[in-house]
Design a protein around this motif. Structure first.
Motif, PDB file in Angstrom:
ATOM      1  N   HIS A 254       0.839  -1.211   0.000  1.00 51.28           N
ATOM      2  CA  HIS A 254       0.000   0.000   0.000  1.00 51.28           C
ATOM      3  C   HIS A 254       0.869   1.254   0.000  1.00 51.28           C
ATOM      4  N   THR A 255       1.884   1.248   0.833  1.00 50.29           N
ATOM      5  CA  THR A 255       2.778   2.422   0.932  1.00 50.29           C
ATOM      6  C   THR A 255       3.503   2.669  -0.388  1.00 50.29           C
ATOM      7  N   HIS A 256       3.981   1.565  -0.958  1.00 53.72           N
ATOM      8  CA  HIS A 256       4.641   1.698  -2.261  1.00 53.72           C
ATOM      9  C   HIS A 256       3.673   2.269  -3.309  1.00 53.72           C
ATOM     10  N   ALA A 257       2.431   1.839  -3.201  1.00 54.84           N
ATOM     11  CA  ALA A 257       1.427   2.364  -4.147  1.00 54.84           C
ATOM     12  C   ALA A 257       1.250   3.865  -3.976  1.00 54.84           C
ATOM     13  N   VAL A 258       1.256   4.350  -2.726  1.00 52.70           N
ATOM     14  CA  VAL A 258       1.117   5.791  -2.460  1.00 52.70           C
ATOM     15  C   VAL A 258       2.302   6.539  -3.053  1.00 52.70           C
TER      16      VAL A 258
ATOM     17  N   PRO B  99      -4.067  10.021   8.267  1.00 51.35           N
ATOM     18  CA  PRO B  99      -4.288  11.478   8.408  1.00 51.35           C
ATOM     19  C   PRO B  99      -3.122  12.316   7.900  1.00 51.35           C
ATOM     20  N   SER B 100      -1.895  11.860   8.229  1.00 47.27           N
ATOM     21  CA  SER B 100      -0.721  12.651   7.816  1.00 47.27           C
ATOM     22  C   SER B 100      -0.597  12.663   6.299  1.00 47.27           C
ATOM     23  N   GLY B 101      -0.765  11.480   5.682  1.00 50.64           N
ATOM     24  CA  GLY B 101      -0.688  11.410   4.234  1.00 50.64           C
ATOM     25  C   GLY B 101      -1.783  12.224   3.566  1.00 50.64           C
ATOM     26  N   SER B 102      -2.968  12.101   4.149  1.00 54.42           N
ATOM     27  CA  SER B 102      -4.093  12.878   3.590  1.00 54.42           C
ATOM     28  C   SER B 102      -3.830  14.380   3.665  1.00 54.42           C
ATOM     29  N   GLN B 103      -3.233  14.753   4.793  1.00 53.12           N
ATOM     30  CA  GLN B 103      -2.936  16.192   4.979  1.00 53.12           C
ATOM     31  C   GLN B 103      -1.960  16.693   3.921  1.00 53.12           C
ATOM     32  N   LEU B 104      -0.953  15.884   3.661  1.00 51.99           N
ATOM     33  CA  LEU B 104       0.041  16.286   2.653  1.00 51.99           C
ATOM     34  C   LEU B 104      -0.605  16.369   1.271  1.00 51.99           C
ATOM     35  N   LEU B 105      -1.396  15.393   0.952  1.00 58.40           N
ATOM     36  CA  LEU B 105      -2.068  15.411  -0.357  1.00 58.40           C
ATOM     37  C   LEU B 105      -3.055  16.570  -0.449  1.00 58.40           C
ATOM     38  N   ALA B 106      -3.648  16.877   0.677  1.00 62.53           N
ATOM     39  CA  ALA B 106      -4.588  18.019   0.679  1.00 62.53           C
ATOM     40  C   ALA B 106      -3.892  19.327   0.290  1.00 62.53           C
ATOM     41  N   ARG B 107      -2.601  19.395   0.624  1.00 65.63           N
ATOM     42  CA  ARG B 107      -1.854  20.624   0.261  1.00 65.63           C
ATOM     43  C   ARG B 107      -1.526  20.616  -1.227  1.00 65.63           C
ATOM     44  N   VAL B 108      -1.377  19.414  -1.793  1.00 64.64           N
ATOM     45  CA  VAL B 108      -1.029  19.289  -3.214  1.00 64.64           C
ATOM     46  C   VAL B 108      -2.225  19.622  -4.097  1.00 64.64           C
ATOM     47  N   GLU B 109      -3.381  19.268  -3.646  1.00 63.33           N
ATOM     48  CA  GLU B 109      -4.576  19.397  -4.507  1.00 63.33           C
ATOM     49  C   GLU B 109      -4.850  20.832  -4.975  1.00 63.33           C
TER      50      GLU B 109
ATOM     51  N   GLU C 113       7.804  15.458   0.247  1.00 59.18           N
ATOM     52  CA  GLU C 113       7.578  15.240   1.679  1.00 59.18           C
ATOM     53  C   GLU C 113       6.683  14.033   1.906  1.00 59.18           C
ATOM     54  N   LEU C 114       5.681  13.903   1.046  1.00 59.67           N
ATOM     55  CA  LEU C 114       4.812  12.714   1.152  1.00 59.67           C
ATOM     56  C   LEU C 114       5.619  11.456   0.954  1.00 59.67           C
ATOM     57  N   LYS C 115       6.499  11.521  -0.026  1.00 59.20           N
ATOM     58  CA  LYS C 115       7.329  10.342  -0.329  1.00 59.20           C
ATOM     59  C   LYS C 115       8.233  10.024   0.836  1.00 59.20           C
ATOM     60  N   ARG C 116       8.833  11.061   1.442  1.00 58.63           N
ATOM     61  CA  ARG C 116       9.702  10.836   2.603  1.00 58.63           C
ATOM     62  C   ARG C 116       8.907  10.242   3.768  1.00 58.63           C
ATOM     63  N   TYR C 117       7.748  10.790   3.933  1.00 58.11           N
ATOM     64  CA  TYR C 117       6.887  10.302   5.026  1.00 58.11           C
ATOM     65  C   TYR C 117       6.566   8.824   4.832  1.00 58.11           C
ATOM     66  N   GLU C 118       6.154   8.503   3.603  1.00 55.79           N
ATOM     67  CA  GLU C 118       5.810   7.095   3.319  1.00 55.79           C
ATOM     68  C   GLU C 118       7.029   6.208   3.442  1.00 55.79           C
ATOM     69  N   GLN C 119       8.168   6.668   2.978  1.00 54.40           N
ATOM     70  CA  GLN C 119       9.396   5.880   3.088  1.00 54.40           C
ATOM     71  C   GLN C 119       9.790   5.661   4.557  1.00 54.40           C
ATOM     72  N   ALA C 120       9.564   6.751   5.380  1.00 52.01           N
ATOM     73  CA  ALA C 120       9.841   6.595   6.812  1.00 52.01           C
ATOM     74  C   ALA C 120       8.944   5.516   7.409  1.00 52.01           C
TER      75      ALA C 120
ATOM     76  N   LYS D 133      -5.365  10.019  -2.950  1.00 54.94           N
ATOM     77  CA  LYS D 133      -6.264  10.401  -1.855  1.00 54.94           C
ATOM     78  C   LYS D 133      -6.983   9.184  -1.304  1.00 54.94           C
ATOM     79  N   ALA D 134      -7.398   8.285  -2.208  1.00 54.16           N
ATOM     80  CA  ALA D 134      -8.088   7.053  -1.756  1.00 54.16           C
ATOM     81  C   ALA D 134      -7.154   6.184  -0.930  1.00 54.16           C
ATOM     82  N   LEU D 135      -5.897   6.083  -1.380  1.00 52.14           N
ATOM     83  CA  LEU D 135      -4.947   5.230  -0.667  1.00 52.14           C
ATOM     84  C   LEU D 135      -4.614   5.785   0.715  1.00 52.14           C
ATOM     85  N   THR D 136      -4.645   7.148   0.852  1.00 49.63           N
ATOM     86  CA  THR D 136      -4.278   7.766   2.126  1.00 49.63           C
ATOM     87  C   THR D 136      -5.495   8.153   2.949  1.00 49.63           C
ATOM     88  N   ARG D 137      -6.658   7.565   2.609  1.00 46.40           N
ATOM     89  CA  ARG D 137      -7.892   7.941   3.294  1.00 46.40           C
ATOM     90  C   ARG D 137      -7.784   7.660   4.788  1.00 46.40           C
ATOM     91  N   ASN D 138      -7.121   6.518   5.124  1.00 44.56           N
ATOM     92  CA  ASN D 138      -7.018   6.132   6.533  1.00 44.56           C
ATOM     93  C   ASN D 138      -5.727   6.635   7.169  1.00 44.56           C
TER      94      ASN D 138
END
Lengths: 126, 397
Positions: free
Chosen positions: B48-52, B107-117, B164-171, B100-105
């Motif tokens: 899932h993370t790799h997909a994000v 919050p941090s990922g959703s927040q980052l994507l929310a800034r991208v949108e 930043e999203l990528k770093r977060y997911e990689q972390a 957005k669907a992948l990061t629905r659950n």
């Protein structure tokens, strides 16, 4: 094979006692009351020793011994008698008809020992 | 009193050991299965993370492709560029929705994507504006728009947010990887420990069983030995009893033989006595009759029962016709007392028919161990009355 003894006595108690005494020591024993029965038994099952009383009901003991000696000349005869110092008995001894005689007042042990001696067996020492 | 627990320690020890083995086995299995389940869940999450991350990269790539195609269209009015730009922006939007669907659950990922949108929307608006100006053919406005775009940092911000999203997911991936490693280690150690403990317990059980078997073998050997000893003792005792029994049997036969011999002699003695014609009486020291021969009863006409116990003088008197009975009696008693014989004494027998029979009698003391215990009277019938003479041994009254 056990040695065989023929006992001739018209008194059942004496005959029974002698039979038990020799059977308990491992001998095959036949007991008869008369001279006729004695000759018949000796013909059918020749004994190794004959023990006879002198005074029988139907016949004289020495006559029976004569008959048996004709039938079985090699078989020794022992007289067990209550009559003491009978001259006929002494003559029979001298004549070789009987090998030994024992008085009925002698211990049974002596009767058995004398029988063993006539059968050529060693007498066990106490 | 021993309880079952005390009487069979090996049994409860074995039960305890196997119980612990079973518990450890179950515990190890449950732990291993749980860790395996967690690993599977972690693996799903990794995918899932790799997909994000891939979607984030795809968003940037699509936006970059769209920007490039748009610029090309704005500069060359090439319709193909416009089409490419539209496709690229559409793909960017699609990737953004997926992300957005992948990061629905998350919050941090959703927040980052929310800034991208909104940033992506801004670029789309710019693209729309550029396309409109191109359609109008306003070259000046287009140049002005492109110049203004040079100072626009939207793409840089998008890039930054996506980075930043990528770093977060990689972390997160690293954390999950670390946890997965720890779980694997835990599982490995749990299984190894469980197996080791169980092996140890099985060895302990094997030792217990071997120890118990050895003890039982020793006990069986000891028991066999005791049985053999007992058997030998029993056989020895049986032999002794058999020998004793045989000895008793022979002793019994000997006694019966002696009894028969004595009875035989007694019988013949009695026959001899009964055949005698002599009249013989046995008396006590005071001349009471105790025994007599059959000839006496035959001659006198009395029975033995009538005569035994009676005084002698009732049937025999010394002397003839009128001699004092009392005096004769005293003489006989005196002779017995002194142990003397009286030979050839005259007398009379008193038969049942009271007719006296002249006789001559003899009195002999009956001795037992040198003691006179009675007397024997031997009577001979005489045909004539004798002279009154006593034996030379007896004194005159």
């Amino acid at each position: 094979m056990n040695k065989r003894i023929l006992i001739i006595d018209d008194e059942p108690q004496i005959r029974e006692l002698l039979m038990r005494a020799f059977q308990s020591r491992g001998y095959a024993v036949t007991g008869v009351a008369t001279g006729r029965e004695a000759c018949q038994s000796a013909s059918e099952h020749p004994p190794d020793l004959i023990i006879s009383d002198l005074q029988l009901n139907e016949s004289d003991g020495l006559e029976v011994i004569d008959d048996l000696k004709r039938l079985l000349p090699e078989v020794p005869v022992m007289l067990v008698t209550g009559v003491l110092f009978d001259s006929e008995v002494v003559q029979a001894l001298v004549g070789g008809k009987i090998a030994a005689y024992v008085e009925k007042t002698s211990p049974l042990k002596k009767v058995v020992e004398e029988a063993r001696r006539l059968l050529g067996e060693s007498i066990p020492q106490p | 009193m021993k309880t079952p627990l005390m009487t069979e320690p090996i049994e409860w020890r074995l039960k305890l050991a196997f119980g612990v083995i079973a518990l450890i086995l179950v515990g190890t299995s449950v732990t291993a299965l749980r860790n395996i389940s967690r690993s599977l869940t972690g693996s799903d999450w990794v995918n899932h993370t790799h997909a994000v991350i891939l979607e984030g990269d795809a968003i940037r790539a699509s936006l970059n492709a769209g920007e490039s195609a748009l610029r090309d269209h704005l500069l060359t009015s090439d319709p193909r560029s416009l089409a490419d730009a539209r496709v690229a922006y559409a793909e960017a939007a699609e990737h953004l929705e997926l992300a957005k669907a992948l990061t629905r659950n998350d919050p941090s990922g959703s927040q980052l994507l929310a800034r991208v949108e909104p940033l992506a929307a801004r670029r789309v608006d710019f693209a729309r504006e550029g396309v409109r100006l191109r359609q109008l053919g306003d070259e000046t406005a287009i140049r002005r728009l492109l110049t203004a775009q040079g100072g626009d940092t939207t793409m840089a911000e998008i890039k930054r947010e996506l980075e930043e999203l990528k770093r977060y997911e990689q972390a997160l991936l690293q954390e999950r990887d670390r946890q997965s490693y720890l779980q694997a280690q835990t599982t490995r150690w749990t299984v190894m420990a469980g197996v080791a403990i169980n092996l140890g317990l099985l060895l302990f059980v094997a030792w217990l069983i071997r120890d118990d078997l050895r003890a039982r073998r020793l006990a069986a050997t000891a028991l066999q030995k005791a049985n053999d000893t007992l058997e030998a003792k029993v056989q020895e005792r049986t032999r002794e009893l058999t020998a004793a029994n045989q000895a008793l049997e022979l002793e019994n036969l000997e006694r019966q033989w002696q009894y028969q011999a004595i009875e035989h002699q007694l019988r013949y003695n009695q026959l001899i006595i009964n055949s005698m014609d002599d009249l013989v009486l046995v008396t006590t020291k005071i001349l009471k009759i105790t025994r007599l021969t059959p000839a006496v009863t035959h001659r006198l006409g009395f029975t033995a029962e009538e005569m035994v116990g009676q005084p002698l003088q009732r049937y025999l008197r010394e002397g003839t016709g009128g001699t004092s009975i009392a005096a004769g009696l005293d003489r006989l008693i005196g002779a017995l007392k002194e142990g003397r014989e009286l030979q050839d004494c005259p007398g009379e027998l008193l038969a049942k028919d009271t007719r006296p029979i002249p006789v001559r009698f003899r009195l002999i003391p009956l001795r037992d161990h040198d003691q006179v215990v009675g007397g024997v009277v031997s009577i001979h019938l005489s045909t004539s009355l004798p002279a009154d003479n006593a034996s030379p041994a007896s004194p005159t009254p």
